[in-house]
Write a protein that holds these residues in place. Structure first.
Motif, PDB file in Angstrom:
ATOM      1  N   GLY A   1       0.746  -1.247   0.000  1.00 39.87           N
ATOM      2  CA  GLY A   1       0.000   0.000   0.000  1.00 39.87           C
ATOM      3  C   GLY A   1       0.778   1.301   0.000  1.00 39.87           C
ATOM      4  O   GLY A   1       0.253   2.313   0.455  1.00 39.87           O
ATOM      5  N   GLU A   2       1.978   1.312  -0.517  1.00 38.12           N
ATOM      6  CA  GLU A   2       2.787   2.532  -0.508  1.00 38.12           C
ATOM      7  C   GLU A   2       3.033   3.032  -1.933  1.00 38.12           C
ATOM      8  O   GLU A   2       2.897   2.274  -2.898  1.00 38.12           O
ATOM      9  CB  GLU A   2       4.107   2.257   0.207  1.00 38.12           C
ATOM     10  CG  GLU A   2       3.899   1.889   1.672  1.00 38.12           C
ATOM     11  CD  GLU A   2       5.185   1.565   2.404  1.00 38.12           C
ATOM     12  OE1 GLU A   2       6.278   1.848   1.883  1.00 38.12           O
ATOM     13  OE2 GLU A   2       5.088   1.012   3.513  1.00 38.12           O
ATOM     14  N   PRO A   3       3.412   4.315  -2.083  1.00 43.69           N
ATOM     15  CA  PRO A   3       3.686   4.845  -3.425  1.00 43.69           C
ATOM     16  C   PRO A   3       4.708   4.011  -4.215  1.00 43.69           C
ATOM     17  O   PRO A   3       4.561   3.851  -5.431  1.00 43.69           O
ATOM     18  CB  PRO A   3       4.204   6.259  -3.155  1.00 43.69           C
ATOM     19  CG  PRO A   3       3.526   6.657  -1.875  1.00 43.69           C
ATOM     20  CD  PRO A   3       3.488   5.379  -1.067  1.00 43.69           C
ATOM     21  N   ALA A   4       5.701   3.464  -3.552  1.00 39.84           N
ATOM     22  CA  ALA A   4       6.690   2.625  -4.240  1.00 39.84           C
ATOM     23  C   ALA A   4       6.027   1.417  -4.886  1.00 39.84           C
ATOM     24  O   ALA A   4       6.471   0.942  -5.940  1.00 39.84           O
ATOM     25  CB  ALA A   4       7.767   2.161  -3.262  1.00 39.84           C
TER      26      ALA A   4
ATOM     27  N   ALA B   1      -2.309  -6.748 -11.974  1.00 41.54           N
ATOM     28  CA  ALA B   1      -1.495  -5.543 -11.774  1.00 41.54           C
ATOM     29  C   ALA B   1      -2.339  -4.282 -11.948  1.00 41.54           C
ATOM     30  O   ALA B   1      -2.223  -3.339 -11.152  1.00 41.54           O
ATOM     31  CB  ALA B   1      -0.313  -5.537 -12.738  1.00 41.54           C
ATOM     32  N   LEU B   2      -3.201  -4.248 -12.964  1.00 43.29           N
ATOM     33  CA  LEU B   2      -4.041  -3.073 -13.159  1.00 43.29           C
ATOM     34  C   LEU B   2      -5.019  -2.920 -11.996  1.00 43.29           C
ATOM     35  O   LEU B   2      -5.192  -1.815 -11.470  1.00 43.29           O
ATOM     36  CB  LEU B   2      -4.814  -3.142 -14.479  1.00 43.29           C
ATOM     37  CG  LEU B   2      -5.685  -1.902 -14.713  1.00 43.29           C
ATOM     38  CD1 LEU B   2      -4.821  -0.681 -15.018  1.00 43.29           C
ATOM     39  CD2 LEU B   2      -6.689  -2.144 -15.814  1.00 43.29           C
ATOM     40  N   GLY B   3      -5.647  -4.007 -11.583  1.00 42.50           N
ATOM     41  CA  GLY B   3      -6.556  -3.938 -10.438  1.00 42.50           C
ATOM     42  C   GLY B   3      -5.844  -3.454  -9.193  1.00 42.50           C
ATOM     43  O   GLY B   3      -6.367  -2.630  -8.435  1.00 42.50           O
ATOM     44  N   GLY B   4      -4.623  -3.942  -8.994  1.00 43.70           N
ATOM     45  CA  GLY B   4      -3.832  -3.500  -7.841  1.00 43.70           C
ATOM     46  C   GLY B   4      -3.475  -2.028  -7.936  1.00 43.70           C
ATOM     47  O   GLY B   4      -3.545  -1.289  -6.941  1.00 43.70           O
ATOM     48  N   LEU B   5      -3.111  -1.583  -9.125  1.00 41.53           N
ATOM     49  CA  LEU B   5      -2.755  -0.179  -9.313  1.00 41.53           C
ATOM     50  C   LEU B   5      -3.978   0.716  -9.089  1.00 41.53           C
ATOM     51  O   LEU B   5      -3.882   1.773  -8.452  1.00 41.53           O
ATOM     52  CB  LEU B   5      -2.175   0.029 -10.712  1.00 41.53           C
ATOM     53  CG  LEU B   5      -1.572   1.404 -10.988  1.00 41.53           C
ATOM     54  CD1 LEU B   5      -0.472   1.748 -10.001  1.00 41.53           C
ATOM     55  CD2 LEU B   5      -1.027   1.439 -12.419  1.00 41.53           C
ATOM     56  N   MET B   6      -5.120   0.293  -9.584  1.00 42.25           N
ATOM     57  CA  MET B   6      -6.348   1.060  -9.344  1.00 42.25           C
ATOM     58  C   MET B   6      -6.688   1.104  -7.855  1.00 42.25           C
ATOM     59  O   MET B   6      -7.120   2.140  -7.338  1.00 42.25           O
ATOM     60  CB  MET B   6      -7.504   0.463 -10.149  1.00 42.25           C
ATOM     61  CG  MET B   6      -7.332   0.627 -11.654  1.00 42.25           C
ATOM     62  SD  MET B   6      -8.584  -0.262 -12.624  1.00 42.25           S
ATOM     63  CE  MET B   6     -10.011   0.806 -12.340  1.00 42.25           C
ATOM     64  N   HIS B   7      -6.460  -0.002  -7.170  1.00 42.04           N
ATOM     65  CA  HIS B   7      -6.696  -0.056  -5.718  1.00 42.04           C
ATOM     66  C   HIS B   7      -5.756   0.908  -4.994  1.00 42.04           C
ATOM     67  O   HIS B   7      -6.188   1.649  -4.103  1.00 42.04           O
ATOM     68  CB  HIS B   7      -6.497  -1.497  -5.230  1.00 42.04           C
ATOM     69  CG  HIS B   7      -6.832  -1.687  -3.788  1.00 42.04           C
ATOM     70  ND1 HIS B   7      -8.124  -1.872  -3.347  1.00 42.04           N
ATOM     71  CD2 HIS B   7      -6.046  -1.717  -2.682  1.00 42.04           C
ATOM     72  CE1 HIS B   7      -8.120  -2.005  -2.036  1.00 42.04           C
ATOM     73  NE2 HIS B   7      -6.875  -1.918  -1.607  1.00 42.04           N
ATOM     74  N   LEU B   8      -4.490   0.907  -5.382  1.00 39.18           N
ATOM     75  CA  LEU B   8      -3.528   1.822  -4.761  1.00 39.18           C
ATOM     76  C   LEU B   8      -3.874   3.274  -5.067  1.00 39.18           C
ATOM     77  O   LEU B   8      -3.762   4.141  -4.185  1.00 39.18           O
ATOM     78  CB  LEU B   8      -2.110   1.498  -5.217  1.00 39.18           C
ATOM     79  CG  LEU B   8      -1.519   0.206  -4.653  1.00 39.18           C
ATOM     80  CD1 LEU B   8      -0.182  -0.104  -5.317  1.00 39.18           C
ATOM     81  CD2 LEU B   8      -1.369   0.289  -3.137  1.00 39.18           C
TER      82      LEU B   8
ATOM     83  N   GLY C   1      -4.802   8.287  -3.308  1.00 41.49           N
ATOM     84  CA  GLY C   1      -5.217   9.524  -3.946  1.00 41.49           C
ATOM     85  C   GLY C   1      -4.355   9.871  -5.154  1.00 41.49           C
ATOM     86  O   GLY C   1      -4.156  11.035  -5.478  1.00 41.49           O
ATOM     87  N   SER C   2      -3.857   8.848  -5.824  1.00 44.54           N
ATOM     88  CA  SER C   2      -3.004   9.056  -7.005  1.00 44.54           C
ATOM     89  C   SER C   2      -3.769   8.673  -8.267  1.00 44.54           C
ATOM     90  O   SER C   2      -4.914   8.230  -8.204  1.00 44.54           O
ATOM     91  CB  SER C   2      -1.710   8.245  -6.870  1.00 44.54           C
ATOM     92  OG  SER C   2      -1.982   6.879  -6.640  1.00 44.54           O
ATOM     93  N   THR C   3      -3.128   8.848  -9.417  1.00 48.60           N
ATOM     94  CA  THR C   3      -3.798   8.579 -10.697  1.00 48.60           C
ATOM     95  C   THR C   3      -2.901   7.791 -11.648  1.00 48.60           C
ATOM     96  O   THR C   3      -2.944   7.992 -12.857  1.00 48.60           O
ATOM     97  CB  THR C   3      -4.222   9.894 -11.367  1.00 48.60           C
ATOM     98  OG1 THR C   3      -3.056  10.707 -11.570  1.00 48.60           O
ATOM     99  CG2 THR C   3      -5.236  10.651 -10.541  1.00 48.60           C
ATOM    100  N   HIS C   4      -2.092   6.898 -11.133  1.00 45.07           N
ATOM    101  CA  HIS C   4      -1.160   6.129 -11.969  1.00 45.07           C
ATOM    102  C   HIS C   4      -1.867   5.314 -13.049  1.00 45.07           C
ATOM    103  O   HIS C   4      -1.368   5.188 -14.159  1.00 45.07           O
ATOM    104  CB  HIS C   4      -0.319   5.183 -11.108  1.00 45.07           C
ATOM    105  CG  HIS C   4       0.559   5.881 -10.130  1.00 45.07           C
ATOM    106  ND1 HIS C   4       1.742   6.469 -10.486  1.00 45.07           N
ATOM    107  CD2 HIS C   4       0.420   6.085  -8.803  1.00 45.07           C
ATOM    108  CE1 HIS C   4       2.312   7.012  -9.419  1.00 45.07           C
ATOM    109  NE2 HIS C   4       1.516   6.789  -8.389  1.00 45.07           N
ATOM    110  N   ALA C   5      -3.019   4.750 -12.724  1.00 46.28           N
ATOM    111  CA  ALA C   5      -3.704   3.862 -13.671  1.00 46.28           C
ATOM    112  C   ALA C   5      -4.361   4.622 -14.821  1.00 46.28           C
ATOM    113  O   ALA C   5      -4.596   4.044 -15.879  1.00 46.28           O
ATOM    114  CB  ALA C   5      -4.753   3.023 -12.947  1.00 46.28           C
ATOM    115  N   ALA C   6      -4.618   5.897 -14.640  1.00 44.62           N
ATOM    116  CA  ALA C   6      -5.383   6.665 -15.630  1.00 44.62           C
ATOM    117  C   ALA C   6      -4.773   6.591 -17.023  1.00 44.62           C
ATOM    118  O   ALA C   6      -5.497   6.439 -18.012  1.00 44.62           O
ATOM    119  CB  ALA C   6      -5.521   8.115 -15.180  1.00 44.62           C
TER     120      ALA C   6
END
Length: 188
Positions: A102-105, A130-137, A142-147
């Motif tokens: 659950g961290e930014p890393a 991996a995508l589901g995990g990234l969306m969960h993170l 409060g990030s938008t990596h998956a977008a």
């Protein structure tokens, strides 16, 4: 817990027979939580050795134990194994454990994995996990990596996973994270 008493993967959620009746589920959660807290770092490290004898089943279980136990000291090893993607199905456990940290890393790790494997249509690995995990993170941090993966005509829509709804990938991982959280609390 020694290597000879390694838990079985066939009861883990996400496996073909991983859906248990409620009474069995409670017992299994307690056992999984107990194992995650009792297994030694040395045993976990042994099971993750690239030249070891562990199959995808042991690697999947090892990753679950690491994730449930919150053993972030294995983050870089799991990241390397996920990016190498040498064993079928083991990446599911790596992605789950990394997500549970659950961290930014961890978002960076899943992003690197998707950057590597989404553009390769012949590599039908664990991109959905991996995508589901990234969306969960993203939701948790409060990030938008998956977008950027989900833009119209973006990497997801051009991948071999385009038929899978990203929202379903996210809800599936969220369900598994809840399961792992229950196991962690069962024997904490």
């Amino acid at each position: 817990m020694g290597r000879s008493s390694w838990p079985t993967t066939d009861r883990l959620p996400g496996t073909s027979s991983g859906r248990l009746p409620n009474e069995e589920r409670t017992d299994f959660l307690h056992a999984l939580g107990r194992d995650a807290h009792q297994v030694t770092d040395a045993d976990l490290d042994y099971m993750l050795q690239p030249d070891g004898l562990a199959s995808w089943r042991e690697r999947l279980t090892t990753a679950w134990l690491i994730g449930i136990g919150g053993r972030t000291q294995f983050r870089s090893v799991l990241a390397d194994l996920l990016l190498e993607s040498e064993l079928t199905y083991a990446g599911q456990g790596y992605a789950l454990a990394i997500t549970r940290f659950g961290e930014p890393a961890d978002a960076d790790i899943l992003t690197a994995y998707l950057d590597r494997y989404l553009p390769q249509p012949d590599c039908h690995y664990d991109q959905d996990w991996a995508l589901g995990g990234l969306m969960h993170l993203d939701a948790a941090l409060g990030s938008t990596h998956a977008a950027r993966f989900l833009e119209p005509d973006g990497p997801w829509s051009r991948s071999s996973f385009s038929d899978r709804a990203p929202a379903r990938c996210h809800s599936w991982i969220a369900e598994l994270i809840d399961y792992a959280d229950l196991a962690a609390r069962a024997e904490a």
